[in-house]
Design a protein around this motif. Structure first.
Motif, short mmCIF file in Angstrom:
data_model
loop_
_atom_site.label_atom_id
_atom_site.label_comp_id
_atom_site.label_asym_id
_atom_site.label_seq_id
_atom_site.Cartn_x
_atom_site.Cartn_y
_atom_site.Cartn_z
N GLU A 36 0.83 -1.21 0.00
CA GLU A 36 0.00 0.00 0.00
C GLU A 36 0.87 1.26 0.00
OE1 GLU A 36 -3.82 1.97 2.36
OE2 GLU A 36 -2.78 0.24 3.22
N ILE A 37 0.42 2.26 -0.75
CA ILE A 37 1.09 3.56 -0.81
C ILE A 37 0.02 4.64 -0.69
CG2 ILE A 37 1.01 3.57 -3.36
CD1 ILE A 37 3.64 5.16 -3.32
N ARG A 38 0.35 5.74 -0.04
CA ARG A 38 -0.59 6.86 0.11
C ARG A 38 0.11 8.13 -0.32
NH1 ARG A 38 -3.85 5.39 5.77
NH2 ARG A 38 -4.15 3.17 5.26
N THR A 39 -0.43 8.76 -1.36
CA THR A 39 0.15 9.99 -1.88
C THR A 39 -0.73 11.17 -1.51
OG1 THR A 39 -1.02 9.74 -4.00
CG2 THR A 39 1.18 8.76 -3.83
N PRO A 40 -0.20 12.42 -1.58
CA PRO A 40 -1.01 13.59 -1.25
C PRO A 40 -2.22 13.71 -2.18
CG PRO A 40 1.32 14.16 -1.36
CD PRO A 40 1.20 12.76 -1.89
N ILE A 41 -3.29 14.33 -1.68
CA ILE A 41 -4.48 14.49 -2.53
C ILE A 41 -4.35 15.68 -3.46
CG2 ILE A 41 -6.01 13.37 -0.86
CD1 ILE A 41 -7.13 16.17 -0.22
N PHE A 42 -3.33 16.52 -3.29
CA PHE A 42 -3.11 17.57 -4.28
C PHE A 42 -1.65 17.55 -4.74
CE2 PHE A 42 -2.73 19.63 -0.11
CZ PHE A 42 -1.50 20.28 -0.21
N GLU A 43 -1.47 17.91 -6.01
CA GLU A 43 -0.15 17.88 -6.64
C GLU A 43 -0.01 19.12 -7.52
OE1 GLU A 43 2.13 15.28 -6.46
OE2 GLU A 43 1.00 13.45 -6.00
N SER A 44 1.18 19.32 -8.06
CA SER A 44 1.39 20.36 -9.05
C SER A 44 0.51 20.10 -10.27
CB SER A 44 2.86 20.39 -9.47
OG SER A 44 3.03 21.20 -10.61
N THR A 45 -0.16 21.13 -10.77
CA THR A 45 -1.05 20.98 -11.92
C THR A 45 -0.30 20.40 -13.11
OG1 THR A 45 -2.35 22.87 -11.16
CG2 THR A 45 -2.61 22.24 -13.46
#
Length: 420
Positions: A36-45
């Motif tokens: 399992e991996i969890r990434t941020p819900i916002f990123e660079s456009t």
């Protein structure tokens, strides 16, 4: 105040179904060495523009994009794969292992017209097998999706697959497709007319009957594929047959993201009307290099959780969770001593509910019965004075007094009967 359009509260009575999906995914995917991996819900456009494609509906119409206080363009993630690819690159996951098997579950955001099974904040379960050119990797991810769907007791589904070739093959096909469709341009539906010159492959996926009639005589993508593309696809089909996984070849299946190549697939159900796709995925061999990472072939899929829930909530009965023991206190000393009882229950993982209403004894007993607990533990003035606790079995009415020093042994003896 109301929840914003396209968003939905996940209530305590619903969360058990979400947890059930998570538990099954965790068990099946962990068993196959996916982590399992969890990434941020916002990123660079820029990540999504470069990854998903400037001419896709997601980038052009559906992204939630804003400028933060640092004047940076930020986007709430509309899908999971680009974020996983970015994380793979920025954390140099390729150094420790040539193959990375990853999975995720979390919220995504798209500005779409809300409808059944489609929200503006929605959730996806997804997997990415990063690092393998082999058709076996394609089969592995498809098989895992089928396993999860079966474990969720979803029986009415169908797997559709297609080969969309490599970038060069698709470019030649696109040119020929556009030349064919130009003749019928005015007869195409409005969306297809807009896509004709910037994303013509998406016309193949049109739900418009007239457009589909026109496409019936259009050039077929399969005719433009090289032997490498055809062999890769044939190997997948052979493995699926060996595994007794039924499939249909859908030559109009292209998926809506620019990064796919070779394999594209969807799992559909008849139970959701027009929004019939519950899982979609494919191979993306160039995305990671396109985002600045090493040349790394990959394949994966995503499942829409909200659509799964519409099916499994009707097929699956999950009993409402209830405490095994209801705790009643009367008096100041009892309110402090009850913490000693709670620590014993926690030690043995026995569920409990502590009455917080501070009503009289009669009303607390009524609340105990309404809680559907099996046992009520009473700690009042009598119990404090005699260093004991009163145990009342709520279904039978049987009542007994247990000394505090013997309480842990008592709970050990009855633990199986009250937690089974």
């Amino acid at each position: 105040m109301q929840a914003l359009r396209g968003t939905k509260d996940i209530l305590p009575t619903e969360i058990q179904y979400w947890q059930h999906i998570y538990d099954i995914a965790h068990q099946i995917l962990s068993n196959a060495s996916y982590y399992e991996i969890r990434t941020p819900i916002f990123e660079s456009t820029e990540l999504f523009k470069r990854g998903i494609g400037n001419f896709t509906d997601i980038v052009n119409k559906e992204m939630y994009t804003f400028e933060d206080q640092g004047k940076r363009s930020i986007t709430l993630r509309p899908e999971g794969t680009a974020s996983i690819a970015r994380s793979f690159i920025s954390n140099k996951l390729y150094i420790d292992s040539p193959i990375n098997r990853l999975w995720y579950l979390g919220p995504m955001f798209r500005y779409e017209r809300p409808q059944k099974g489609r929200q503006r904040q929605f959730h996806q379960l997804g997997i990415e097998c990063i690092g393998s050119h082999s058709s076996t990797a394609d089969v592995e991810v498809i098989r895992l999706a089928i396993q999860i769907i079966k474990r969720l007791k979803i029986s009415e589904y169908k797997l559709e697959i297609n080969s969309i070739g490599n970038i060069e093959e698709r470019k030649i096909y696109e040119d020929n497709l556009v030349n064919y469709l130009k003749i019928y341009e005015k007869e195409l539906d409005e969306h297809s007319q807009k896509r004709l010159y910037n994303n013509p492959l998406r016309i193949l996926d049109s739900k418009n009957n007239k457009t589909q009639q026109i496409l019936s005589e259009a050039p077929k993508l399969m005719s433009y594929l090289s032997s490498n593309s055809i062999n890769h696809f044939d190997q997948i089909c052979e493995h699926l047959k060996y595994l007794n996984i039924p499939y249909t070849i859908n030559e109009n299946l292209v998926r809506g993201l620019d990064y796919y190549n070779y394999t594209a697939f969807e799992i559909k159900t008849k139970k959701l009307g027009s929004q019939d796709t519950i899982c979609g995925g494919g191979r993306y061999d160039h995305l990671i290099r396109q985002l600045g990472g090493p040349d790394t072939p990959s394949v994966g899929w995503a499942i829409g959780i909200e659509r799964l829930l519409l099916i499994i909530e009707n097929n699956l009965y999950l009993p409402t969770t209830k405490p095994s023991i209801y705790l009643i206190t009367q008096g100041t000393i009892a309110k402090k001593q009850i913490w000693d009882i709670i620590q014993i229950l926690e030690k043995h993982k026995i569920t409990f509910e502590l009455d917080l209403n501070e009503n009289n004894f009669k009303k607390q007993m009524k609340q105990a019965n309404q809680s559907h607990a099996q046992i009520c533990c009473i700690l009042a003035e009598y119990e404090v004075e005699h260093n004991c606790i009163t145990i009342k079995w709520l279904q039978t009415g049987k009542q007994e007094s247990i000394k505090i020093e013997a309480l842990e042994q008592y709970f050990e003896q009855i633990q199986k009967s009250i937690t089974s």
